[in-house]
Design an enzyme around this catalytic site. Structure first.
Site, PDB file in Angstrom:
ATOM      1  N   SER A 138       8.110 -16.320  42.126  1.00  0.00           N
ATOM      2  CA  SER A 138       8.917 -15.755  41.047  1.00  0.00           C
ATOM      3  C   SER A 138       8.662 -16.483  39.737  1.00  0.00           C
ATOM      4  O   SER A 138       8.681 -15.869  38.661  1.00  0.00           O
ATOM      5  CB  SER A 138      10.405 -15.813  41.408  1.00  0.00           C
ATOM      6  OG  SER A 138      10.824 -17.142  41.665  1.00  0.00           O
ATOM      7  N   ASP A 194      -0.955 -19.076  42.408  1.00  0.00           N
ATOM      8  CA  ASP A 194       0.147 -18.157  42.144  1.00  0.00           C
ATOM      9  C   ASP A 194      -0.061 -17.401  40.845  1.00  0.00           C
ATOM     10  O   ASP A 194       0.123 -16.182  40.774  1.00  0.00           O
ATOM     11  CB  ASP A 194       1.467 -18.922  42.103  1.00  0.00           C
ATOM     12  CG  ASP A 194       1.807 -19.579  43.427  1.00  0.00           C
ATOM     13  OD1 ASP A 194       1.138 -19.271  44.432  1.00  0.00           O
ATOM     14  OD2 ASP A 194       2.740 -20.396  43.453  1.00  0.00           O
TER      15      ASP A 194
END
Length: 390
Positions: free
Chosen positions: A128, A173
């Site tokens: 996130s 990521d």
């Protein structure tokens, strides 16, 4: 889209003017290759349909205003020329860190109003924070005409997280969020950032990849990432190589003997074994996908989980239960994904058996006294993009 209209309306109400556009960047799940990215190794993430979205407008007065619909509290107002690493700001440190990283790199970002919202589950190991960083970087890249490529934005996002927020993550990521494409997994060499989009059409093979969010995060994970990174670096130094990427899988057993004979801590030996074997597992999965043998990746996922559990020791009872109960119910393979100590696991399963396996995992959690996990299919989705002109 209604959600973009809602975001535009919220931005306009908050800041008194309409945004110049809306951008989206996805969370990710990693198919294979864990704790390898800070060792210059191989990873294979795919983007999720869950995204962070940002409505953004430029400012020229040096003011950065940040607000999230997902976090209680008002607008965070900062000055771009006063942004300082490790200065707090909670969730806002991630987008603020990107502004800092852009300006540190010489890019003329003179301020912005940013309204953020996200459907990426927080604390589930699905990146996130990287989604926040990448969506911020992409929006500012477009609005200020900076001309940065997707990989360059990913590297700046990583720098924001490393140097500004203070999390020593690798680049996987951010690269996944910035560079993944729909229907593919991203085969990424984190040493030189070369990448290949590998077709990963699960539906065509009658398969599902389930994400099981355990909804737990154990405190044991605090500092554990940095400790394992330091252990990997110690192993590389003891072996006289730059990073563990430089140790071929064929030389692993001899290298482990060398480390043991030199009196290295047994944890270092375990970490080296995990990283080198997980790099090999990425190559195994790539070969299977290229050959159209997607089901055969299941046992490789299982082997990856054993390594993460026993060698890296970043699993936890809830993650182990997902893997054992899914496999007992007929899954093709499963493993924890992400940093561990909670978060999520992935399960490769026949489409026809997906509901049965998901139900078995949920029942196992109930029997163990755990809260119900979240379960959803991982659909390989598009990376960061502009989704609305305004």
């Amino acid at each position: 889209m209604t959600e973009n209209a809602d975001l535009t309306a919220t931005f306009t109400e908050l800041y008194g003017t309409a945004p110049e556009g809306i951008w989206a960047a996805p969370g990710r799940v990693n198919l294979i290759g864990e704790y390898t990215d800070f060792n210059d190794g191989f990873v294979m993430p795919l983007a999720l349909p869950h995204t962070a979205r940002a409505a953004v407008a430029r400012r020229t007065d040096g003011v950065l205003r940040l607000h999230s619909t997902d976090v209680p509290g008002g607008v965070v107002s900062l000055r771009v020329d006063e942004l300082t690493p490790h200065s707090g700001h909670g969730w806002a440190a991630y987008p603020a860190g990107v502004v800092w990283a852009l300006r540190e790199a010489g890019h003329p970002v003179t301020g912005a109003d940013i309204q953020l919202t996200s459907t990426v589950p927080v604390g589930a190991g699905l990146s996130s924070s990287a989604a926040l960083e990448v969506v911020t970087g992409l929006a500012l890249n477009d609005l200020f005409a900076l001309g940065l490529s997707a990989p360059e934005l990913a590297v700046l996002g990583q720098r924001a997280e490393n140097a500004f927020v203070g999390v020593p993550c690798g680049v996987m990521d951010q690269m996944a969020s910035a560079c993944c494409t729909e229907g593919h997994a991203l085969y990424l060499d984190t040493r030189d950032l070369t990448q290949r989009q590998v077709p990963f059409d699960l539906a065509a093979h009658g398969l599902h990849l389930l994400v099981v969010d355990t909804r737990v995060k154990h405190a044991l994970g605090d500092g554990a990432y940095a400790e394992r990174r330091a252990g990997c670096e110690a192993g590389a130094r003891a072996l006289g190589i730059g990073t563990l990427r430089d140790l071929p899988y064929e030389g692993l057993d001899a290298a482990l003997d060398t480390l043991a004979a030199a009196g290295e801590d047994e944890s270092v030996v375990r970490y080296v074994r995990h990283v080198v074997s997980d790099n090999h597992r990425v190559e195994q999965v790539i070969a299977l996908l290229d050959a159209g043998e997607v089901r055969a990746a299941g046992p490789v996922l299982n082997a990856g989980h054993v390594s993460l559990r026993d060698d890296l020791r970043v699993s936890c009872p809830e993650l182990d239960l997902v893997v054992s109960s899914a496999n007992a119910a007929g899954a093709l393979g499963a493993r924890m994904t992400g940093g561990g100590f909670g978060g999520s696991a992935i399960v490769l399963v026949e489409e026809a058996a997906a509901d049965t396996v998901a139900k078995s995992v949920s029942e196992a959690f109930t029997s163990a006294g755990y809260a119900a996990p979240g379960v959803f299919p991982a659909v390989p989705s598009a990376g960061a993009r502009r989704v609305s002109a305004a």
